[in-house]
Design a protein around this motif. Structure first.
Motif, PDB file in Angstrom:
ATOM      1  N   ILE A 112      -0.683   6.199  11.229  1.00  0.00           N
ATOM      2  CA  ILE A 112      -0.149   7.003  12.637  1.00  0.00           C
ATOM      3  C   ILE A 112       0.898   5.959  13.157  1.00  0.00           C
ATOM      4  N   LEU A 113       0.676   4.780  13.090  1.00  0.00           N
ATOM      5  CA  LEU A 113       1.499   3.819  13.616  1.00  0.00           C
ATOM      6  C   LEU A 113       2.832   3.713  12.692  1.00  0.00           C
ATOM      7  N   LEU A 114       2.853   3.857  11.439  1.00  0.00           N
ATOM      8  CA  LEU A 114       3.913   3.924  10.606  1.00  0.00           C
ATOM      9  C   LEU A 114       4.671   5.234  10.888  1.00  0.00           C
ATOM     10  N   SER A 115       4.067   6.533  11.264  1.00  0.00           N
ATOM     11  CA  SER A 115       4.728   7.658  11.558  1.00  0.00           C
ATOM     12  C   SER A 115       5.432   7.634  12.898  1.00  0.00           C
ATOM     13  N   LEU A 147       0.584  -1.093  -0.148  1.00  0.00           N
ATOM     14  CA  LEU A 147      -0.115  -0.106   0.043  1.00  0.00           C
ATOM     15  C   LEU A 147       0.784   1.408   0.068  1.00  0.00           C
ATOM     16  N   LEU A 148       2.086   1.159   0.297  1.00  0.00           N
ATOM     17  CA  LEU A 148       2.910   2.258   0.430  1.00  0.00           C
ATOM     18  C   LEU A 148       3.051   2.927  -0.871  1.00  0.00           C
ATOM     19  N   GLY A 149       2.841   4.403  -0.676  1.00  0.00           N
ATOM     20  CA  GLY A 149       3.089   5.283  -1.917  1.00  0.00           C
ATOM     21  C   GLY A 149       1.779   5.299  -2.572  1.00  0.00           C
ATOM     22  N   LYS A 163       8.671   6.223  12.678  1.00  0.00           N
ATOM     23  CA  LYS A 163       9.492   7.051  12.057  1.00  0.00           C
ATOM     24  C   LYS A 163       9.635   6.405  10.520  1.00  0.00           C
ATOM     25  N   SER A 164       8.628   5.735   9.954  1.00  0.00           N
ATOM     26  CA  SER A 164       8.758   5.310   8.492  1.00  0.00           C
ATOM     27  C   SER A 164       8.580   6.483   7.675  1.00  0.00           C
ATOM     28  N   LEU A 173      -1.230  15.043   8.580  1.00  0.00           N
ATOM     29  CA  LEU A 173      -0.581  13.792   8.766  1.00  0.00           C
ATOM     30  C   LEU A 173       0.751  13.649   8.269  1.00  0.00           C
ATOM     31  N   GLU A 174       1.447  14.280   7.431  1.00  0.00           N
ATOM     32  CA  GLU A 174       2.665  14.164   7.040  1.00  0.00           C
ATOM     33  C   GLU A 174       3.216  14.821   8.098  1.00  0.00           C
ATOM     34  N   ASN A 175       3.120  15.440   8.922  1.00  0.00           N
ATOM     35  CA  ASN A 175       3.885  15.961  10.032  1.00  0.00           C
ATOM     36  C   ASN A 175       3.772  15.670  11.426  1.00  0.00           C
ATOM     37  N   ILE A 176       3.191  14.523  11.448  1.00  0.00           N
ATOM     38  CA  ILE A 176       2.902  13.838  12.786  1.00  0.00           C
ATOM     39  C   ILE A 176       4.134  13.410  13.292  1.00  0.00           C
TER      40      ILE A 176
END
Length: 130
Positions: free
Chosen positions: A102-105, A13-15, A108-109, A127-130
């Motif tokens: 949120i978990l990926l953030s 799903l990434l990207g 630090k992914s 979301l990009e800045n969480i």
């Protein structure tokens, strides 16, 4: 119209680009629901189960017309490459999709998917800045 069911890992799903339409309710998961998800994943790993850990399904519909418009307005090649992976309207599963984001953030992914909420115009940058 062809309907198909595919089993995908989170890494697949990434990207990708996901759009949460206004008819979807807002994010409502509590700490307990997130904790339950994490404990379920931990149990899966602890039991040395093989294969893909499956959560409830994510139901989506491709947004073909919207992709063309987004590509026209894209700022750089990386954005265009992500758009070519598709844009999907989330019919069901936005709570899980948002929680995993949120978990990926938290982990630090740098490689995540994109979520855009129709009701919150600044949601993508938030979301990009969480």
């Amino acid at each position: 119209m062809e309907n198909k069911i595919e089993l995908k890992s989170i890494s697949e799903l990434l990207g990708m680009n996901f759009f949460i339409p206004s008819y979807q309710r807002g994010y409502r998961w509590t700490k307990q629901q997130v904790k339950d998800l994490l404990e379920d994943i931990q149990e899966f790993i602890h039991n040395n189960q093989e294969g893909i850990y499956c959560i409830q399904p994510l139901v989506v519909k491709e947004r073909k017309q919207e992709i063309l418009e987004l590509i026209k307005n894209a700022n750089d090649l990386e954005e265009i490459k992500n758009l070519l992976k598709g844009s999907w309207e989330v019919i069901d599963g936005q709570q899980r999709l948002t929680t995993i984001y949120i978990l990926l953030s938290y982990l630090k992914s740098n490689n995540k998917y994109i979520i855009d909420y129709e009701t919150r115009k600044d949601s993508k940058s938030f979301l990009e800045n969480i």
